[in-house]
Design an enzyme around this catalytic site. Structure first.
Site, PDB file in Angstrom:
ATOM      1  N   LYS A 109       0.898  -1.197  -0.047  1.00 37.41           N
ATOM      2  CA  LYS A 109       0.073  -0.190  -0.196  1.00 37.41           C
ATOM      3  C   LYS A 109       0.895   1.268   0.113  1.00 37.41           C
ATOM      4  O   LYS A 109       1.814   0.950   0.416  1.00 37.41           O
ATOM      5  CB  LYS A 109      -0.839  -0.164   1.252  1.00 37.41           C
ATOM      6  N   GLY A 132     -20.665   6.548   3.157  1.00 38.64           N
ATOM      7  CA  GLY A 132     -19.968   7.044   2.157  1.00 38.64           C
ATOM      8  C   GLY A 132     -20.680   7.170   0.586  1.00 38.64           C
ATOM      9  O   GLY A 132     -21.916   6.552   0.339  1.00 38.64           O
ATOM     10  N   GLY A 143     -18.610   7.580  -2.290  1.00 39.21           N
ATOM     11  CA  GLY A 143     -17.417   7.513  -3.295  1.00 39.21           C
ATOM     12  C   GLY A 143     -17.699   6.391  -4.265  1.00 39.21           C
ATOM     13  O   GLY A 143     -18.711   5.903  -4.723  1.00 39.21           O
ATOM     14  N   ASN A 144     -16.460   6.223  -4.974  1.00 42.30           N
ATOM     15  CA  ASN A 144     -16.530   5.024  -5.813  1.00 42.30           C
ATOM     16  C   ASN A 144     -17.310   3.918  -5.384  1.00 42.30           C
ATOM     17  O   ASN A 144     -18.197   3.364  -6.040  1.00 42.30           O
ATOM     18  CB  ASN A 144     -15.275   4.700  -6.710  1.00 42.30           C
TER      19      ASN A 144
HETATM   20  N1  GLU Z   1      -7.267   0.196  -3.453  1.00 35.84           N
HETATM   21  C1  GLU Z   1      -8.069  -0.975  -3.753  1.00 35.84           C
HETATM   22  C2  GLU Z   1      -8.251  -1.740  -2.437  1.00 35.84           C
HETATM   23  O1  GLU Z   1      -8.037  -1.390  -1.384  1.00 35.84           O
HETATM   24  C3  GLU Z   1      -7.693  -1.682  -4.959  1.00 35.84           C
HETATM   25  C4  GLU Z   1      -6.098  -2.221  -4.810  1.00 35.84           C
HETATM   26  C5  GLU Z   1      -5.691  -2.730  -6.220  1.00 35.84           C
HETATM   27  O2  GLU Z   1      -6.310  -2.614  -7.248  1.00 35.84           O
HETATM   28  O3  GLU Z   1      -4.444  -3.169  -6.344  1.00 35.84           O
HETATM   29  O4  GLU Z   1      -8.490  -3.150  -2.609  1.00 35.84           O
END
Ligand code: GLU
Length: 428
Positions: A107, A219, A221-222
């Site tokens: 991350k 929320g 959002g997306n």
């Molecule tokens: N940010 C998204 C998650 O928390 C997607 C991560 C990704 O596609 O690598 O799962």
């Protein structure tokens, strides 16, 4: 986030320790898996529009890559902390493992508030982030993606910087790219749709007809919007949705007894993602305090904002009518609240299973990018449905067999796969 004393990394470790004991993991494996393998913390100097230089703090944290290259999003948030990114990187490892895709967990983040940054400044942060970390990320090392307050445009700037540095075209370096520029059809919908695929199966198991249910969502959002979209396609009714108001610097809940109209609310949402309160009132919505979404008499709750939403303090505000919680966000339920929900018999579809559709589709995007051959939307969504449904049933069956929560079952499956990969590679 940092303000309430809540620490997401402590929570992730607590969840891990509980399951590691059940799995009787040896000490070395436990020690390896309860912390990230590698961490990068760096400064990103940016020339701001007013000519001053501002230095932003950036992170990339790689939790584990025994099952494949690290994978996970990059968040832009003013309260980002190293511990939040650590927790999220760990949850990514379990997420990729539980849906059985050949990727590890990572991350990233930048402490910044995109609301106060121009497009040019945001582009400079994206390019600066890549310049600091380009040697340690890449299609076979670590593949970033969008997350809170980052989108496909940010991904394309990052890709462009990576390709400029490396002198070639590497569309498999990053996912969540715009369609037509290496992105996959269905990627935008994938996380929210994935939440509802698991919810659909959980309803079947509980002999609940999803089209007869009502939901309340945190929320807008997306993830939230696409979860609502598919939930409505299945005939469900969302009566309440909460949304952050950038002007008021707090959240509000928007309530409509016979159901919110997604298109209508999208139409009155500004570029910062805030729903216009006055317009909503004119359209017949009741505006309630931000935490009211949790107190609604509905069948289903979908927390789809940030971590630490359902806690020991507010868990008892959840109505007796609620039968299921599908966690669209990462880490929305604290372990204390989780215990109480389990005792109350509420089915909780845990975050790293429920919201794994995003990364599952990122994996499909990477496969398409690496082979330079793109699939139809139906093909992508069909494959996503199969992945999520299979993962849900594997978790559900283990939870039934061992009389444990879906969260513990999902953790057992995910952790044992990663532990096995570490053992077979001879790391532990
Ligand atoms: N940010 C998204 C998650 O928390 C997607 C991560 C990704 O596609 O690598 O799962």
């Amino acid at each position: 986030m940092a303000d309430t004393g809540f620490n997401a990394f402590k929570m992730a470790q607590e969840q891990f320790d509980k399951v590691a004991e059940k799995l009787e993991l040896d000490e070395g494996t436990k020690e390896l898996l309860r912390s990230p393998m590698r961490e990068y913390h760096f400064n990103i100097p940016i020339r701001m529009d007013d000519g001053r230089t501002k230095v932003f703090k950036g992170f990339r944290i790689q939790h584990n890559d025994a099952r494949g290259p690290c994978k996970g999003g990059i968040r832009f948030h003013p309260q980002e902390t190293a511990d939040t990114v650590r927790a999220l990187s760990m949850w990514m490892t379990w997420k990729c493992s539980v849906v059985d895709i050949p990727l590890g967990g990572g991350k990233g983040g930048v402490i910044c508030d995109p609301h106060n940054l121009s497009q040019r400044e945001q582009e400079a942060i994206c390019r600066g982030w890549v310049r600091q970390i380009s040697k340690n990320v890449g299609p076979v090392e670590d593949i970033p993606a969008p997350d809170v307050m980052t989108n496909s445009q940010h991904m394309l700037w990052m890709l462009d910087e990576f390709e400029t540095i490396n002198g070639g075209r590497y569309p498999g370096f990053i996912t969540g790219k715009p369609v037509g520029h290496g992105g996959s059809l269905g990627r935008t919908e994938a996380t929210g749709y994935g939440v509802v695929f698991t919810l659909r199966e959980a309803c079947k198991g509980a002999e609940i007809d999803i089209s007869d249910t009502t939901a309340s969502v945190q929320g807008f959002g997306n993830v939230s919007q696409h979860a609502i979209e598919l939930y409505h396609k299945y005939g469900g009714t969302t009566v309440c949705v909460s949304c952050w108001d950038q002007g008021d610097k707090k959240a509000h809940s928007f309530y409509k007894q016979n159901g919110i109209d997604l298109k209508e609310l999208r139409g009155i949402t500004d570029r910062f993602g805030s729903i216009n309160k006055n317009r909503a009132e004119e359209l017949g919505y009741t505006i309630l305090p931000g935490d009211e979404w949790l107190k609604q008499e509905v069948d289903i709750l979908i927390p789809a904002a940030l971590e630490n939403a359902i806690t020991g303090e507010n868990v008892n505000d959840i109505s007796k009518k609620v039968k299921m919680i599908a966690e669209g966000a990462n880490g929305p339920t604290t372990p204390e609240a989780d215990r109480i929900l389990h005792e109350r018999g509420i089915i909780v579809i845990p975050d790293f299973l429920a919201n794994a559709g995003g990364v599952a589709c990122s994996y499909f995007e990477q496969v398409q990018s690496n082979t330079n051959y793109y699939w139809s939307k139906d093909e992508v969504i069909g494959k996503l449905d199969t992945k999520m449904t299979d993962a849900y049933y594997a978790v559900m069956e283990l939870s039934k067999r061992n009389s444990i929560s879906l969260r513990d079952a999902a953790y057992m499956i995910a952790i044992s796969r990663v532990a096995e990969a570490c053992q077979l590679r001879g790391w532990v």
